[in-house]
Design an enzyme around this catalytic site. Sequence first.
Site, PDB file in Angstrom:
ATOM      1  N   CYS A   1       7.001  10.908  13.983  1.00  0.00           N
ATOM      2  CA  CYS A   1       8.163  10.077  13.618  1.00  0.00           C
ATOM      3  C   CYS A   1       9.447  10.472  14.352  1.00  0.00           C
ATOM      4  CB  CYS A   1       8.393  10.134  12.116  1.00  0.00           C
ATOM      5  SG  CYS A   1       6.981   9.580  11.177  1.00  0.00           S
TER       6      CYS A   1
ATOM      7  N   HIS B   1      15.678   7.884  10.834  1.00  0.00           N
ATOM      8  CA  HIS B   1      14.273   7.470  10.706  1.00  0.00           C
ATOM      9  C   HIS B   1      14.067   6.904   9.298  1.00  0.00           C
ATOM     10  CE1 HIS B   1      10.033   7.390  10.499  1.00  0.00           C
ATOM     11  NE2 HIS B   1       9.920   8.453   9.725  1.00  0.00           N
TER      12      HIS B   1
ATOM     13  N   ASN C   1       7.683   2.716   6.993  1.00  0.00           N
ATOM     14  CA  ASN C   1       7.790   3.787   7.990  1.00  0.00           C
ATOM     15  C   ASN C   1       7.003   3.380   9.241  1.00  0.00           C
ATOM     16  OD1 ASN C   1       7.543   6.124   9.500  1.00  0.00           O
ATOM     17  ND2 ASN C   1       7.148   7.452   7.745  1.00  0.00           N
TER      18      ASN C   1
HETATM   19  O1  UT7 Z   1       7.949   9.981   8.367  1.00  0.00           O
HETATM   20  C1  UT7 Z   1       8.101  11.281   7.902  1.00  0.00           C
HETATM   21  C2  UT7 Z   1       7.035  11.633   6.995  1.00  0.00           C
HETATM   22  N1  UT7 Z   1       6.939  10.977   5.731  1.00  0.00           N
HETATM   23  C3  UT7 Z   1       7.846  11.112   4.753  1.00  0.00           C
HETATM   24  O2  UT7 Z   1       8.961  11.493   4.942  1.00  0.00           O
HETATM   25  C4  UT7 Z   1       7.384  10.810   3.350  1.00  0.00           C
HETATM   26  C5  UT7 Z   1       7.815  11.908   2.411  1.00  0.00           C
HETATM   27  N2  UT7 Z   1       7.344  11.753   1.035  1.00  0.00           N
HETATM   28  C6  UT7 Z   1       7.656  10.706   0.235  1.00  0.00           C
HETATM   29  O3  UT7 Z   1       8.332   9.785   0.643  1.00  0.00           O
HETATM   30  C7  UT7 Z   1       7.224  10.757  -1.209  1.00  0.00           C
HETATM   31  O4  UT7 Z   1       6.744  12.040  -1.518  1.00  0.00           O
HETATM   32  C8  UT7 Z   1       6.135   9.693  -1.558  1.00  0.00           C
HETATM   33  C9  UT7 Z   1       6.754   8.315  -1.548  1.00  0.00           C
HETATM   34  C10 UT7 Z   1       4.979   9.756  -0.579  1.00  0.00           C
HETATM   35  C11 UT7 Z   1       5.579   9.935  -2.958  1.00  0.00           C
HETATM   36  O5  UT7 Z   1       6.631   9.924  -3.913  1.00  0.00           O
HETATM   37  P1  UT7 Z   1       6.749  11.069  -5.010  1.00  0.00           P
HETATM   38  O6  UT7 Z   1       7.895  10.727  -5.850  1.00  0.00           O
HETATM   39  O7  UT7 Z   1       6.762  12.389  -4.284  1.00  0.00           O
HETATM   40  O8  UT7 Z   1       5.429  10.860  -5.846  1.00  0.00           O
HETATM   41  P2  UT7 Z   1       4.213  11.883  -6.113  1.00  0.00           P
HETATM   42  O9  UT7 Z   1       3.388  12.028  -4.881  1.00  0.00           O
HETATM   43  O10 UT7 Z   1       4.742  13.108  -6.767  1.00  0.00           O
HETATM   44  O11 UT7 Z   1       3.392  11.086  -7.170  1.00  0.00           O
HETATM   45  C12 UT7 Z   1       3.907  10.811  -8.501  1.00  0.00           C
HETATM   46  C13 UT7 Z   1       2.899   9.975  -9.260  1.00  0.00           C
HETATM   47  C14 UT7 Z   1       1.498  10.546  -9.232  1.00  0.00           C
HETATM   48  O12 UT7 Z   1       0.904  10.263 -10.491  1.00  0.00           O
HETATM   49  P3  UT7 Z   1       0.798  11.417 -11.610  1.00  0.00           P
HETATM   50  O13 UT7 Z   1       0.000  12.521 -10.986  1.00  0.00           O
HETATM   51  O14 UT7 Z   1       2.206  11.821 -11.916  1.00  0.00           O
HETATM   52  O15 UT7 Z   1       0.096  10.724 -12.731  1.00  0.00           O
HETATM   53  C15 UT7 Z   1       0.798   9.730  -8.174  1.00  0.00           C
HETATM   54  O16 UT7 Z   1      -0.602   9.652  -8.384  1.00  0.00           O
HETATM   55  O17 UT7 Z   1       2.801   8.667  -8.664  1.00  0.00           O
HETATM   56  C16 UT7 Z   1       1.430   8.378  -8.376  1.00  0.00           C
HETATM   57  N3  UT7 Z   1       1.379   7.541  -7.178  1.00  0.00           N
HETATM   58  C17 UT7 Z   1       1.430   6.194  -7.206  1.00  0.00           C
HETATM   59  N4  UT7 Z   1       1.534   5.325  -8.224  1.00  0.00           N
HETATM   60  C18 UT7 Z   1       1.561   4.016  -7.918  1.00  0.00           C
HETATM   61  C19 UT7 Z   1       1.312   7.953  -5.885  1.00  0.00           C
HETATM   62  N5  UT7 Z   1       1.298   6.876  -5.067  1.00  0.00           N
HETATM   63  C20 UT7 Z   1       1.370   5.788  -5.868  1.00  0.00           C
HETATM   64  C21 UT7 Z   1       1.415   4.412  -5.610  1.00  0.00           C
HETATM   65  N6  UT7 Z   1       1.531   3.556  -6.649  1.00  0.00           N
HETATM   66  N7  UT7 Z   1       1.388   3.902  -4.356  1.00  0.00           N
END
Ligand code: UT7
Length: 330
Positions: free
Chosen positions: A112, A253, A283
């Site tokens: 990225c 980005h 992204n």
């Molecule tokens: O380009 C550079 C690289 N990429 C980035 O910069 C991305 C960096 N990371 C992020 O943007 C975020 O960490 C994400 C958007 C990927 C995830 O958001 P988060 O707030 O960190 O969520 P999480 O991974 O902690 O997940 C929270 C909950 C989980 O459920 P439980 O375990 O709390 O029951 C996940 O299973 O949300 C759940 N979850 C979803 N729910 C509905 C994860 N993905 C989804 C989804 N829809 N698509």
Amino acid sequence: MPIQLLGTGSYTPEKILTNHDLEKIVDTNDEWISTRTGIRERRIASEEQATSDLALIAAQRALKSSGVDASELDVVLIATCTPDMAFPSTATLVQNRLGAKNAFAMDLSAACSGFIFALETARNLLDAGRYRTALVIGAEKMSSLLNWEDRGTCILFGDGAGAVVLRNEEGSKGGLGPCILGSNGSLSELLQVPAGGSRRPVTPQVLEEHSNTITMAGQEVFKHAVLNMTSTAKKLLKQAEWEPSELALVIPHQANHRILEAIRTRVGVDKDNVFVNVHKYGNTSSASVGIALDEAVAQGRLKPGDRVMLLAFGAGFTWGGMLLEWRTPA
Ligand code: UT7
């Protein structure tokens, strides 16, 4: 001699995939995606479209807006992590289709952060005086690396391309300023495509496991993205002796709206001065800064003398930032 951005261009595929469309593919919902990422929709390339097809249109638009003929190009650089094939480089395919007969062409991979890595590489080639005009493209077909069963990643990415034409332009004011690039390979496992390269070529098992698609430790990546982009922004401002309030526009980005907000508040930039289009494209990796820059230009957000900051973070990890003063023609 100042290295100037003469013009910009971008292209995003026609097909729009909304959050509601994703609800039908994977266990997710519009509310979760919108609040956690800011993304509402993304563009997906057709089966026939490869990264070079996206790059070509963005490049043609950048050349047109620059008033530069393809034959005047000395350098064609494409930042991509989704090349058409292992070789030849995507850049040579685009060079041929553009008719840039006098240019050498190569790809560059920094995930990225690729667009800023390519911009700094091109700037240094021009600055050394051997070459005068460069085309820099960030282009990705990220949909080709997605596991549509993994809701943690497939909702995040989209396809597209952004391009700029650079020239070593005597007598002009402004241009590209300080740049900081960084890498930390010790954290590579937090965001990767584990198979499909020479370490683990594609086999039936790889396909079965989907290990030729993106895996990401989202929260860890989030944390490092905020830390690295914030410190890069602060270091750049210090180096240039600019106040955050003097930035007309920060073009970061576009990975997650919450990341952009976290950086914005830590650096001390007004909301209106940060360019955001993550809601439309998700992204797009190497393409994201180039697409955002082109949209900012199209919206009339940049005028001669404006102070601009580009920022990015990605797999590797890699990160980078660059300051520039919007071109005042000679
Ligand atoms: O380009 C550079 C690289 N990429 C980035 O910069 C991305 C960096 N990371 C992020 O943007 C975020 O960490 C994400 C958007 C990927 C995830 O958001 P988060 O707030 O960190 O969520 P999480 O991974 O902690 O997940 C929270 C909950 C989980 O459920 P439980 O375990 O709390 O029951 C996940 O299973 O949300 C759940 N979850 C979803 N729910 C509905 C994860 N993905 C989804 C989804 N829809 N698509």
